[in-house]
Motif scaffolding. Structure first.
Motif, PDB file in Angstrom:
ATOM      1  N   THR A  18       3.136   4.986   7.673  1.00  0.00           N
ATOM      2  CA  THR A  18       3.529   4.490   6.621  1.00  0.00           C
ATOM      3  C   THR A  18       2.410   3.946   5.712  1.00  0.00           C
ATOM      4  OG1 THR A  18       3.891   2.158   7.664  1.00  0.00           O
ATOM      5  CG2 THR A  18       5.923   3.488   7.745  1.00  0.00           C
ATOM      6  N   ILE A  19       2.770   3.514   4.475  1.00  0.00           N
ATOM      7  CA  ILE A  19       1.932   2.764   3.611  1.00  0.00           C
ATOM      8  C   ILE A  19       2.531   1.524   3.149  1.00  0.00           C
ATOM      9  CG2 ILE A  19       0.685   2.961   1.276  1.00  0.00           C
ATOM     10  CD1 ILE A  19       0.770   6.057   1.290  1.00  0.00           C
ATOM     11  N   THR A  20       2.116   0.479   2.945  1.00  0.00           N
ATOM     12  CA  THR A  20       2.398  -0.862   2.224  1.00  0.00           C
ATOM     13  C   THR A  20       1.673  -0.839   1.071  1.00  0.00           C
ATOM     14  OG1 THR A  20       2.690  -1.792   4.597  1.00  0.00           O
ATOM     15  CG2 THR A  20       2.769  -3.341   2.505  1.00  0.00           C
ATOM     16  N   PHE A  21       2.564  -0.577  -0.093  1.00  0.00           N
ATOM     17  CA  PHE A  21       2.226  -0.540  -1.337  1.00  0.00           C
ATOM     18  C   PHE A  21       2.467  -1.789  -2.054  1.00  0.00           C
ATOM     19  CE2 PHE A  21       2.852   4.386  -1.713  1.00  0.00           C
ATOM     20  CZ  PHE A  21       1.634   4.515  -2.109  1.00  0.00           C
ATOM     21  N   SER A  22       1.507  -2.371  -2.849  1.00  0.00           N
ATOM     22  CA  SER A  22       1.727  -3.295  -3.808  1.00  0.00           C
ATOM     23  C   SER A  22       2.742  -2.754  -4.696  1.00  0.00           C
ATOM     24  CB  SER A  22       0.406  -3.594  -4.708  1.00  0.00           C
ATOM     25  OG  SER A  22       0.143  -2.480  -5.424  1.00  0.00           O
ATOM     26  N   TYR A  37       8.859   6.285  -2.964  1.00  0.00           N
ATOM     27  CA  TYR A  37       8.011   4.889  -3.513  1.00  0.00           C
ATOM     28  C   TYR A  37       8.136   4.245  -4.889  1.00  0.00           C
ATOM     29  CZ  TYR A  37       4.321   7.798  -5.101  1.00  0.00           C
ATOM     30  OH  TYR A  37       3.386   8.855  -5.755  1.00  0.00           O
ATOM     31  N   GLY A  43      -2.474   0.449  -2.059  1.00  0.00           N
ATOM     32  CA  GLY A  43      -1.890  -0.152  -0.556  1.00  0.00           C
ATOM     33  C   GLY A  43      -2.671   0.051   0.754  1.00  0.00           C
ATOM     34  N   HIS A  78      -0.344   2.417  -7.971  1.00  0.00           N
ATOM     35  CA  HIS A  78       0.017   1.398  -6.632  1.00  0.00           C
ATOM     36  C   HIS A  78      -1.329   1.362  -6.005  1.00  0.00           C
ATOM     37  CE1 HIS A  78       4.114   1.415  -6.592  1.00  0.00           C
ATOM     38  NE2 HIS A  78       4.159   2.698  -7.288  1.00  0.00           N
ATOM     39  N   SER A 118       4.145  -1.592  -8.264  1.00  0.00           N
ATOM     40  CA  SER A 118       3.642  -0.590  -9.573  1.00  0.00           C
ATOM     41  C   SER A 118       2.974  -1.453 -10.723  1.00  0.00           C
ATOM     42  CB  SER A 118       4.618   0.143 -10.038  1.00  0.00           C
ATOM     43  OG  SER A 118       4.200   1.198 -10.734  1.00  0.00           O
TER      44      SER A 118
END
Length: 171
Positions: free
Chosen positions: A162-166, A121, A154, A152, A168
Motif C-alpha cells: 500500500t501507499i500512504t498518500f498525503s 486514490y 507518500g 501526491h 492532493s
C-alpha cells in the motif's frame, strides 16, 4: 512494441538496434541500478494492462524479458522501480477519470511481480509516479476537467503493498 538499449558516451546515448518484444500501446519502462527493468503497456485492442520483467544483459545490448502478464484494466499505465525491487504503478481507469495504483515486488527468479490489489486514490488523467530506495513516492497527474497539475507524495509499505498518500495539492 520495440526497445533499444543505450550506453552513455560522454554527454550522448549510443543506442543499439531495435528489438521487438510484444504488441500493445502506451509503453512505459523503468530501470534500477541492478539492471532490472519493468515495462507496462495497454493492449492494442482492449483495456487490459500488461507487464514484463527483464534484466539488461551483461553486454548492455539486449534485455532478457520474462513472459507478458495481464495485471489490470485501464489506460495510461506508468511504472517506477527502486533498487530493492519494489514497483509502483499508476493508471487511469477504463471508464470514469479515476486514478488507481498498485504496489508490487519483483521475483527475479521467475521474472514476475507479486502485486498487491488495485487502489483508487484520486480523479484525474495522465498520471506518473517515481519511487526512491526508502519508499518515498511522488505522483503527478492532470485534472480531468482543467489543464491544472496536481501531486501526491507518500510512503510505500512494501509488506502490505500500500501507499500512504498525503492529500492532493495543485502546483
Amino acid at each position: 512494441l520495440w526497445y533499444h538499449v543505450g550506453q552513455m558516451q560522454g554527454d550522448r546515448i549510443a543506442f543499439g538496434k531495435s528489438h521487438k518484444y510484444d504488441s500493445g500501446v502506451s509503453p512505459c519502462i523503468a530501470l534500477n541500478n541492478d539492471n532490472w527493468c519493468v515495462e507496462v503497456h495497454k493492449s492494442e485492442t482492449k483495456t487490459g494492462l500488461w507487464y514484463h520483467v527483464g534484466q539488461v544483459s551483461p553486454s548492455g545490448q539486449t534485455i532478457s524479458w520474462g513472459s507478458s502478464h495481464q495485471y489490470d484494466n485501464g489506460s495510461d499505465p506508468q511504472i517506477a522501480i527502486n533498487n530493492h525491487g519494489v514497483v509502483v504503478e499508476v493508471h487511469k481507469s477504463q471508464g470514469p477519470d479515476t486514478l488507481w495504483y498498485h504496489v508490487g515486488v519483483i521475483n527475479p527468479a521467475q521474472k514476475t511481480i507479486s502485486w498487491g490489489p488495485s487502489y483508487q486514490y484520486d480523479k484525474g488523467v495522465q498520471p506518473t509516479i517515481a519511487i526512491t530506495d526508502d519508499g518515498f513516492v511522488v505522483e503527478l497527474h492532470k485534472s480531468q476537467t482543467q489543464g491544472t497539475l496536481w501531486r501526491h507524495v507518500g510512503i510505500v509499505d512494501a509488506a502490505s503493498k500500500t501507499i500512504t498518500f498525503s492529500g492532493s495539492a495543485q502546483f
